[in-house]
Design a protein around this motif. Sequence first.
Motif, PDB file in Angstrom:
ATOM      1  N   VAL A 149       0.656  -1.179  -0.042  1.00 50.31           N
ATOM      2  CA  VAL A 149       0.008  -0.042  -0.057  1.00 50.31           C
ATOM      3  C   VAL A 149       0.912   1.089  -0.112  1.00 50.31           C
ATOM      4  CG1 VAL A 149      -1.715   1.509   1.385  1.00 50.31           C
ATOM      5  CG2 VAL A 149      -2.051  -1.152   1.018  1.00 50.31           C
ATOM      6  N   HIS A 150       2.001   1.121   0.603  1.00 52.09           N
ATOM      7  CA  HIS A 150       2.873   2.468   0.800  1.00 52.09           C
ATOM      8  C   HIS A 150       3.604   2.622  -0.395  1.00 52.09           C
ATOM      9  CE1 HIS A 150       1.884   3.721   4.809  1.00 52.09           C
ATOM     10  NE2 HIS A 150       2.280   2.753   5.373  1.00 52.09           N
ATOM     11  N   GLU A 151       4.114   1.364  -1.141  1.00 54.46           N
ATOM     12  CA  GLU A 151       4.486   1.323  -2.405  1.00 54.46           C
ATOM     13  C   GLU A 151       3.553   2.247  -3.513  1.00 54.46           C
ATOM     14  OE1 GLU A 151       5.427  -1.065  -6.585  1.00 54.46           O
ATOM     15  OE2 GLU A 151       5.097  -2.456  -4.547  1.00 54.46           O
ATOM     16  N   GLN A 152       2.353   1.749  -3.489  1.00 55.55           N
ATOM     17  CA  GLN A 152       1.244   2.751  -4.314  1.00 55.55           C
ATOM     18  C   GLN A 152       1.270   4.025  -3.657  1.00 55.55           C
ATOM     19  OE1 GLN A 152       0.297   1.442  -7.154  1.00 55.55           O
ATOM     20  NE2 GLN A 152       1.527  -0.319  -6.577  1.00 55.55           N
ATOM     21  N   CYS A 244      -8.185   2.007   1.760  1.00 55.14           N
ATOM     22  CA  CYS A 244      -7.215   2.402   2.584  1.00 55.14           C
ATOM     23  C   CYS A 244      -7.267   3.780   3.207  1.00 55.14           C
ATOM     24  CB  CYS A 244      -5.840   2.123   1.882  1.00 55.14           C
ATOM     25  SG  CYS A 244      -5.513   0.331   1.551  1.00 55.14           S
ATOM     26  N   GLY A 245      -8.299   4.473   3.178  1.00 61.23           N
ATOM     27  CA  GLY A 245      -8.662   5.847   3.326  1.00 61.23           C
ATOM     28  C   GLY A 245      -7.513   6.910   2.892  1.00 61.23           C
ATOM     29  N   ARG A 246      -7.281   6.548   1.686  1.00 62.94           N
ATOM     30  CA  ARG A 246      -6.519   7.684   1.025  1.00 62.94           C
ATOM     31  C   ARG A 246      -7.289   8.717   0.178  1.00 62.94           C
ATOM     32  NH1 ARG A 246      -3.456   4.384   3.830  1.00 62.94           N
ATOM     33  NH2 ARG A 246      -1.333   4.288   3.199  1.00 62.94           N
ATOM     34  N   VAL A 247      -8.585   8.574   0.226  1.00 66.69           N
ATOM     35  CA  VAL A 247      -9.679   9.475  -0.494  1.00 66.69           C
ATOM     36  C   VAL A 247     -10.760   9.281   0.154  1.00 66.69           C
ATOM     37  CG1 VAL A 247      -9.831   8.024  -2.372  1.00 66.69           C
ATOM     38  CG2 VAL A 247      -9.905  10.505  -2.930  1.00 66.69           C
ATOM     39  N   ALA A 271     -18.133   3.982   5.626  1.00 65.10           N
ATOM     40  CA  ALA A 271     -17.406   3.109   6.218  1.00 65.10           C
ATOM     41  C   ALA A 271     -16.328   2.281   5.842  1.00 65.10           C
ATOM     42  CB  ALA A 271     -18.441   2.144   6.933  1.00 65.10           C
ATOM     43  N   PHE A 272     -16.027   2.629   4.326  1.00 65.30           N
ATOM     44  CA  PHE A 272     -15.178   1.450   3.616  1.00 65.30           C
ATOM     45  C   PHE A 272     -13.793   1.485   3.711  1.00 65.30           C
ATOM     46  CE2 PHE A 272     -13.993   0.102  -0.634  1.00 65.30           C
ATOM     47  CZ  PHE A 272     -14.711  -1.121  -0.594  1.00 65.30           C
ATOM     48  N   ALA A 273     -13.188   2.609   4.650  1.00 59.49           N
ATOM     49  CA  ALA A 273     -11.534   2.521   4.959  1.00 59.49           C
ATOM     50  C   ALA A 273     -11.655   1.731   6.078  1.00 59.49           C
ATOM     51  CB  ALA A 273     -11.286   4.131   5.347  1.00 59.49           C
ATOM     52  N   VAL A 274     -10.592   0.801   5.957  1.00 57.44           N
ATOM     53  CA  VAL A 274     -10.378  -0.230   6.917  1.00 57.44           C
ATOM     54  C   VAL A 274      -8.908  -0.042   7.463  1.00 57.44           C
ATOM     55  CG1 VAL A 274     -12.061  -1.752   5.803  1.00 57.44           C
ATOM     56  CG2 VAL A 274      -9.631  -2.073   5.327  1.00 57.44           C
TER      57      VAL A 274
END
Length: 276
Positions: A149-152, A244-247, A271-274
Amino acid sequence: MTVHPSLQPAVDAWTHSIEAISELVKPLAESDWNRPTECPGWSVRDVVSHVIGVECEMLGEPRPIHTLPRDLFHVTDEFSRYIEVQVDVRRCHTALEMTSELEYTIIRRSRQLRNDNRSPQTPVRWPLGTDNERTLERTLTTRAFDVWVHEQDLRRALGVPGNLDSPGGLLTRDVLVGALPRVVAEDAGAPAGATVAFDVHGPVEFLRTVRVDEHGRGSVDASVSLGPTVAFSLDWETYLRLACGRVRPEAVADRVKVEGDGRLARAILAAFAVTP
């Protein structure tokens, strides 16, 4: 001695992603390390610092003794304060210092993993601010997930897309799909009998349906549901950024097609960000 076969996919995914991060940041100019990412308050340097810091803790190294500044708006609770120490302590590091420490950390962690012959069910301490123990299998899966996820995060910040369907991407798909029953049934409060379909396209494609039973418990499978209560259709990268709560959902509304119960759909997206 070799790693247990059931742990090898997580080790392979971690290796692929962390080496990709090293290749991404190795040629960066000093100014590029300050580019903002979608992680609130974190630059490219900060994301790499976080990756290094967690891997150092996995190696058993003591945490830095460091006092955080009081003006970090994104540090809002004990967990984020714990995470931020490994990040803030490296904010004055040069590009060469960052790449050198990352490379050295990768070498040491790779050696540690190669020589680890413990059972997948071996309890290990989870380093991120808790005294909780997790199984070795869950710990390595979580590390592979986090690093990919951090690579992305870094790829989007640097404008270098890629590896969305790498071993880490496929592992992340499974981790995020596994969280869907809780998101739909518990967090969004979908009623008994509801069915929610997710049709994801792009480099990673999948169709999953969450079903809520008469007791309010959710389950997920790959079968098609005719006339689901809610149906979502979106691309893999948007799914990842949301989960992943990025947006926030409203920022990518044009990339998410929704059919069915609008109120439930909004609750699910809220509620989608986990990830923390």
